[in-house]
Design a protein around this motif. Structure first.
Motif, short mmCIF file in Angstrom:
data_model
loop_
_atom_site.label_atom_id
_atom_site.label_comp_id
_atom_site.label_asym_id
_atom_site.label_seq_id
_atom_site.Cartn_x
_atom_site.Cartn_y
_atom_site.Cartn_z
N PRO A 124 -7.55 53.25 51.33
CA PRO A 124 -8.24 53.26 52.63
C PRO A 124 -8.97 51.95 52.93
O PRO A 124 -9.00 51.51 54.08
N GLN A 125 -9.54 51.33 51.88
CA GLN A 125 -10.24 50.06 52.09
C GLN A 125 -9.27 48.95 52.46
O GLN A 125 -9.56 48.10 53.30
N VAL A 126 -8.10 48.94 51.81
CA VAL A 126 -7.08 47.93 52.15
C VAL A 126 -6.60 48.15 53.57
O VAL A 126 -6.49 47.19 54.36
N LYS A 127 -6.32 49.39 53.91
CA LYS A 127 -5.81 49.71 55.25
C LYS A 127 -6.80 49.32 56.33
O LYS A 127 -6.41 48.85 57.41
N ALA A 128 -8.08 49.48 56.07
CA ALA A 128 -9.10 49.15 57.06
C ALA A 128 -9.10 47.66 57.38
O ALA A 128 -9.46 47.25 58.49
N ILE A 129 -8.70 46.84 56.42
CA ILE A 129 -8.71 45.38 56.61
C ILE A 129 -7.41 44.89 57.23
O ILE A 129 -7.42 44.12 58.20
N VAL A 130 -6.28 45.31 56.70
CA VAL A 130 -5.01 44.76 57.18
C VAL A 130 -4.44 45.53 58.37
O VAL A 130 -3.61 45.01 59.12
N GLY A 131 -4.89 46.76 58.56
CA GLY A 131 -4.35 47.59 59.63
C GLY A 131 -3.17 48.41 59.16
O GLY A 131 -2.35 47.94 58.37
N GLU A 132 -3.09 49.64 59.64
CA GLU A 132 -2.04 50.54 59.17
C GLU A 132 -0.64 49.99 59.43
O GLU A 132 0.27 50.16 58.63
N ASP A 133 -0.47 49.30 60.56
CA ASP A 133 0.85 48.76 60.90
C ASP A 133 1.28 47.65 59.95
O ASP A 133 2.47 47.34 59.85
N ASN A 134 0.33 47.04 59.26
CA ASN A 134 0.63 45.93 58.35
C ASN A 134 0.74 46.36 56.89
O ASN A 134 0.96 45.51 56.02
N LEU A 135 0.56 47.65 56.61
CA LEU A 135 0.68 48.11 55.23
C LEU A 135 2.12 47.90 54.74
O LEU A 135 3.08 48.24 55.44
N ILE A 136 2.26 47.34 53.55
CA ILE A 136 3.57 47.15 52.93
C ILE A 136 3.52 47.87 51.59
O ILE A 136 3.10 47.30 50.58
N ILE A 137 3.92 49.13 51.58
CA ILE A 137 3.89 49.91 50.34
C ILE A 137 5.28 49.92 49.75
O ILE A 137 6.24 50.36 50.38
N GLY A 138 5.40 49.40 48.55
CA GLY A 138 6.70 49.29 47.90
C GLY A 138 7.29 50.64 47.55
O GLY A 138 6.59 51.66 47.49
N THR A 139 8.59 50.64 47.34
CA THR A 139 9.30 51.86 46.94
C THR A 139 10.15 51.53 45.71
O THR A 139 10.17 50.39 45.24
N TYR A 140 10.85 52.52 45.21
CA TYR A 140 11.79 52.32 44.12
C TYR A 140 13.22 52.49 44.64
O TYR A 140 14.06 53.13 44.04
N GLY A 141 13.49 51.88 45.80
CA GLY A 141 14.81 51.98 46.39
C GLY A 141 15.85 51.19 45.61
O GLY A 141 15.55 50.19 44.95
N LYS A 142 17.09 51.62 45.71
CA LYS A 142 18.21 51.02 44.98
C LYS A 142 18.37 49.53 45.31
O LYS A 142 18.84 48.75 44.48
N GLN A 143 17.98 49.13 46.52
CA GLN A 143 18.15 47.74 46.93
C GLN A 143 17.36 46.77 46.05
O GLN A 143 17.70 45.60 45.96
N LEU A 144 16.30 47.26 45.39
CA LEU A 144 15.52 46.38 44.52
C LEU A 144 16.38 45.80 43.40
O LEU A 144 16.24 44.64 43.03
N ALA A 145 17.28 46.63 42.85
CA ALA A 145 18.19 46.16 41.81
C ALA A 145 19.36 45.40 42.42
O ALA A 145 19.77 44.36 41.90
N ASP A 146 19.88 45.90 43.53
CA ASP A 146 21.06 45.29 44.15
C ASP A 146 20.79 43.87 44.63
O ASP A 146 21.67 43.01 44.56
N GLN A 147 19.59 43.62 45.14
CA GLN A 147 19.26 42.32 45.73
C GLN A 147 18.55 41.38 44.76
O GLN A 147 18.21 40.25 45.13
N ARG A 148 18.33 41.83 43.55
CA ARG A 148 17.49 41.08 42.61
C ARG A 148 18.00 39.66 42.39
O ARG A 148 17.24 38.69 42.52
N ASP A 149 19.26 39.49 42.03
CA ASP A 149 19.77 38.15 41.73
C ASP A 149 19.67 37.23 42.93
O ASP A 149 19.32 36.05 42.81
N GLN A 150 19.96 37.76 44.11
CA GLN A 150 19.91 36.96 45.33
C GLN A 150 18.48 36.50 45.63
O GLN A 150 18.24 35.33 45.97
N ILE A 151 17.53 37.42 45.51
CA ILE A 151 16.13 37.08 45.78
C ILE A 151 15.62 36.07 44.77
O ILE A 151 14.95 35.09 45.14
N ILE A 152 15.93 36.27 43.51
CA ILE A 152 15.47 35.34 42.47
C ILE A 152 16.02 33.94 42.71
O ILE A 152 15.29 32.94 42.64
N ALA A 153 17.29 33.85 43.01
CA ALA A 153 17.92 32.54 43.23
C ALA A 153 17.31 31.81 44.42
O ALA A 153 17.00 30.60 44.35
#
Length: 369
Positions: free
Chosen positions: A332-361
């Motif tokens: 709640p303290q983070v949300k009050a500062i950045v705004g709910e629309d700006n929250l970036i809450i990570g997930t464990y989606g499959k794309q994290l593994a699929d895109q890993r090499d591309q993002i690292i490079a």
């Protein structure tokens, strides 16, 4: 003439160990049943049979990537709440943790009953290998949707990355409050900006979550910062060098440093939540498929997801997300500062593994690695 602020050695050592770990006293609280299932502050304990079996097992072994000092408030509070169950916490590297469990489980040796890690890619593989029990905790109806990360895997905290500044080099009034503004200052701050290497679990999680929200616009910002930034292997040297004046500004720094920026440290250093660049990384927790103490493991996970467990986690520098939790740096303290629309809450989606090499490079190219 540019002034350089130096941190006393004792404080530098504290920051180095910590980007980890404040130890503190956590409140002891017995979970109590409530009829308010579905309310954010509700507490739903395990059933009596599971609790009785857990007390007979008498212990739970946890593998975690968190330091002992960071875990100390959790251990103390849990054992006070359940005096018949001992919590043993073993700190391991992210990959080591998952690999060690798989090796031990394959040989029939005793291994972790619970695993707790912020390594999203590691979790994806661990789940796919059948190493997690598909345990459905009674607290689930009380939790936000983002707290359920996969079959049997829950978020025990959503730990943000933060920006950290040396106030002697950039006074607070002049500090950027967005990644875009930091990028605009990058040339002027040449080699005085820093972050961690993309091989770092926190950095990869933060970068992938940031790019998931901003896409090519996010890449443009990172590629504007990269040529003027230094890269460190971990958060310890990153923040210590900032406090000593080698760096003026840092981004995507593990939010656990927040608990240390007080008193004398706060005279030199401050942190902030960038409005467009504060990814919150879920720290997953799950009962292992071959746990030797499965009931005690479930009691621990259940408590960890309760308000009492979340408050104890706050004492260790983690970021609780449940309403009704007393914590100076919760969601709640983070949300009050950045705004709910700006929250970036990570997930464990499959794309994290699929895109890993591309993002690292692409990250390494942008930062001259």
């Amino acid at each position: 003439m540019r002034r350089t602020a130096f941190l006393p050695l004792a404080l530098a050592a504290a920051l180095t160990s910590a980007c980890g770990s404040p130890a503190g006293d956590a409140p002891a609280a017995e979970p109590t049943a409530t009829a308010d299932v579905g309310k954010a502050s509700a507490v739903t304990p395990v059933d009596d049979a599971t609790l009785k079996a857990a007390q007979a097992e008498g212990e739970v072994l946890l593998y975690t990537n968190s330091e002992d000092q960071q875990m100390a408030p959790l251990v103390k509070a849990f054992e006070q709440a359940f005096p018949g169950i001992k919590l043993r916490s073993l700190t391991l590297g992210n990959q080591e943790m998952f690999q060690r469990y798989e090796t031990e489980a394959a040989s029939g040796a005793a291994s972790a009953d619970v695993v707790m890690s912020s390594d999203a890619v590691g979790w994806l593989s661990f789940i796919a290998n059948g190493d997690v029990e598909d345990y459905k905790d009674p607290n689930t109806p009380n939790l936000p949707e983002h707290a359920v990360l996969g079959p049997g895997v829950y978020s025990m905290s959503v730990d943000p990355v933060v920006a950290v500044f040396n106030k002697a080099l950039i006074p607070e009034a002049a500090q950027p409050d967005t990644m875009v503004k930091l990028a605009a200052m990058a040339q002027k701050l040449d080699k005085k900006i820093a972050t961690t290497d993309i091989s770092n679990v926190i950095q990869y999680g933060a970068t992938s979550a940031y790019l998931g929200k901003y896409g090519e616009q996010g890449w443009a910002t990172l590629e504007k910062i990269g040529p003027h930034a230094a890269v460190e292997s971990s958060n310890g040297p990153l923040v210590t060098k900032l406090a000593q004046g080698q760096y003026a500004a840092e981004f995507f720094v593990s939010g656990t440093v927040r608990a240390f920026i007080t008193d004398d440290v706060a005279k030199v250093v401050n942190y902030s939540y960038l409005k467009d660049g504060t990814p919150l990384l879920p720290r997953g927790v799950g009962v292992t498929a071959k746990a030797k103490h499965p009931n005690a493991a479930k009691v621990f996970v259940n408590w960890l997801l309760s308000v009492a467990g979340q408050e104890a986690a706050c004492q260790g520098g983690f970021t609780p997300y449940r309403d009704g939790v007393t914590c100076d740096f919760g969601l709640p303290q983070v949300k009050a500062i950045v705004g709910e629309d700006n929250l970036i809450i990570g997930t464990y989606g499959k794309q994290l593994a699929d895109q890993r090499d591309q993002i690292i490079a692409r990250f390494n190219k942008a930062f001259g690695r």
